[in-house]
Design a protein around this motif. Sequence first.
Motif, PDB file in Angstrom:
ATOM      1  N   ALA A   1      63.246  39.962  57.302  1.00  0.00           N
ATOM      2  CA  ALA A   1      64.482  39.604  58.007  1.00  0.00           C
ATOM      3  C   ALA A   1      65.703  39.566  57.104  1.00  0.00           C
ATOM      4  CB  ALA A   1      64.315  38.264  58.728  1.00  0.00           C
TER       5      ALA A   1
ATOM      6  N   GLU B   1      68.890  41.456  56.301  1.00  0.00           N
ATOM      7  CA  GLU B   1      69.682  42.479  56.973  1.00  0.00           C
ATOM      8  C   GLU B   1      71.040  42.598  56.295  1.00  0.00           C
ATOM      9  OE1 GLU B   1      68.242  44.297  59.063  1.00  0.00           O
ATOM     10  OE2 GLU B   1      66.475  43.047  59.436  1.00  0.00           O
TER      11      GLU B   1
ATOM     12  N   SER C   1      72.454  47.246  50.040  1.00  0.00           N
ATOM     13  CA  SER C   1      71.076  47.003  49.637  1.00  0.00           C
ATOM     14  C   SER C   1      70.948  45.943  48.571  1.00  0.00           C
ATOM     15  CB  SER C   1      70.451  48.308  49.106  1.00  0.00           C
ATOM     16  OG  SER C   1      71.157  48.735  47.945  1.00  0.00           O
TER      17      SER C   1
ATOM     18  N   ALA D   1      67.570  45.890  52.704  1.00  0.00           N
ATOM     19  CA  ALA D   1      67.312  45.379  54.045  1.00  0.00           C
ATOM     20  C   ALA D   1      65.832  45.548  54.371  1.00  0.00           C
ATOM     21  CB  ALA D   1      68.172  46.120  55.063  1.00  0.00           C
ATOM     22  N   SER D   2      65.274  44.566  55.063  1.00  0.00           N
ATOM     23  CA  SER D   2      63.834  44.573  55.334  1.00  0.00           C
ATOM     24  C   SER D   2      63.423  45.722  56.245  1.00  0.00           C
ATOM     25  CB  SER D   2      63.421  43.242  55.962  1.00  0.00           C
ATOM     26  OG  SER D   2      63.705  42.181  55.081  1.00  0.00           O
ATOM     27  N   SER D   3      64.390  46.297  56.953  1.00  0.00           N
ATOM     28  CA  SER D   3      64.075  47.425  57.828  1.00  0.00           C
ATOM     29  C   SER D   3      63.852  48.707  57.030  1.00  0.00           C
ATOM     30  CB  SER D   3      65.211  47.629  58.828  1.00  0.00           C
ATOM     31  OG  SER D   3      66.446  47.830  58.150  1.00  0.00           O
ATOM     32  N   ARG D   4      64.206  48.699  55.763  1.00  0.00           N
ATOM     33  CA  ARG D   4      64.023  49.869  54.925  1.00  0.00           C
ATOM     34  C   ARG D   4      62.787  49.684  54.038  1.00  0.00           C
ATOM     35  NH1 ARG D   4      69.326  50.235  51.622  1.00  0.00           N
ATOM     36  NH2 ARG D   4      68.177  52.009  50.698  1.00  0.00           N
TER      37      ARG D   4
ATOM     38  N   GLY E   1      59.858  49.272  54.573  1.00  0.00           N
ATOM     39  CA  GLY E   1      58.909  48.263  55.013  1.00  0.00           C
ATOM     40  C   GLY E   1      59.132  46.903  54.374  1.00  0.00           C
ATOM     41  N   GLY E   2      60.342  46.696  53.881  1.00  0.00           N
ATOM     42  CA  GLY E   2      60.673  45.425  53.251  1.00  0.00           C
ATOM     43  C   GLY E   2      60.238  45.344  51.798  1.00  0.00           C
TER      44      GLY E   2
END
Length: 410
Positions: A332, A334, A338, A360-363, A365-366
């Motif tokens: 989480a 965000e 970076s 960001a954790s969306s990139r 896989g965190g």
Amino acid sequence: MAKRGALARRPVGEWGVRLALAAVATGIAYGSISRSTAYMLRGKAPEQAYALAPEDGRIGAILSEKLSGAEADSAERNRSDMLARQALRHDPTAVSAVATLGINAQIRENTAAARRIFAYADKLSRRDLRTRLWAIEDAVARNDIAGALRNYDTALRTSRVAADLLFPVLASAITNSDIRSDLIRLLGTRPIWGDHFVTYLAVNGPDTRATASVLATLRSRGMNLPEGTEALLIPRLLAAGQTDDAWTYYRSMRRGVDRQMSRDANFEANLTLPSPFDWTPITDSGISTTIQHGENSGLVDISVPPNLGGPLLRQTQVLSPGNYVIEGHSIAVEGPNSDYFYWTLTCGDGRELGRVPVPASSRQGGRFTGQITVPTACPVQQFMLVAKPTDQMSGLTGQIDFVRLRPAGR
């Protein structure tokens, strides 16, 4: 009128008796008030108290004690002797008067008389602090370590003020290996003052190596040390430049730790008071960093208000020179950039050895990873999670559930 006549006809002798009784009653009342007042004054104004009640052995003993202090001259000591003997005639159990006689004998270098007098004081009471202090000094003069420690124990059990006087002396004495060994045995019996002294020693012991020896030995013998005590000692060892001693002590606390790696990668340890070698959250100026624990692992929860930044989490390292990898996983986190969060390693002198950003954790896989090099002449390092200031209205939030610093190739 008849009643007045009856009063007038009372014999003169009867009136004399009544007046005498009234005078006695007044005298008794005055004496009682004087004694009560004297007893209230005995601590702050013993001279005045003694003037009001010279027949009170307890008050006379207190005054004799005051006059026999370290700065007393010959005349004051002679008077204190007189007052002490007078006090004992009124109250044979006035142990402080006996102690006065003993101290004066010792000051006059009559040690044999002092020992006889203090032996009597010891029979009267084991609670007199001056008797215990003299007994400690006498035992030390005879190189009787066990006897000195017995008197330390008695004094600390029976006097509320003894700790303030004796803890500093006892903490300094542990540099002597014989005293240290006997003290460890005494502390192993769990005296009522033991935990208090162990905590005092961890915070104030002048010789940190000797302190570490005492605490480590007590723990190795199965004694549960006061919570957090050992964590208080480690920063003192580090501050004294005793890095190897600090790590050796920490390793005795936390079995299985590796000097070449960071510790508690999954934030599982639940410590009330962490040492510098453990994860230490940094909460300042509205920044919130907390370690939350689950059944099998934990995580770091971070909340940073807008326009604020700085260190969030720290763990002291003692890595050897070489190449290392920082790797971990976020949840989480965000943001468009970076590197709102990053991990860094710094030397004790403040030199930054490098950074590994937390994307960001969306990139990816965190996951995040990066390399860093520890140079020579950098024996102690700080491994830290840092936040950069942001103007985002929501500030910065996120979680880290895994991070590890390890040698490259392992």
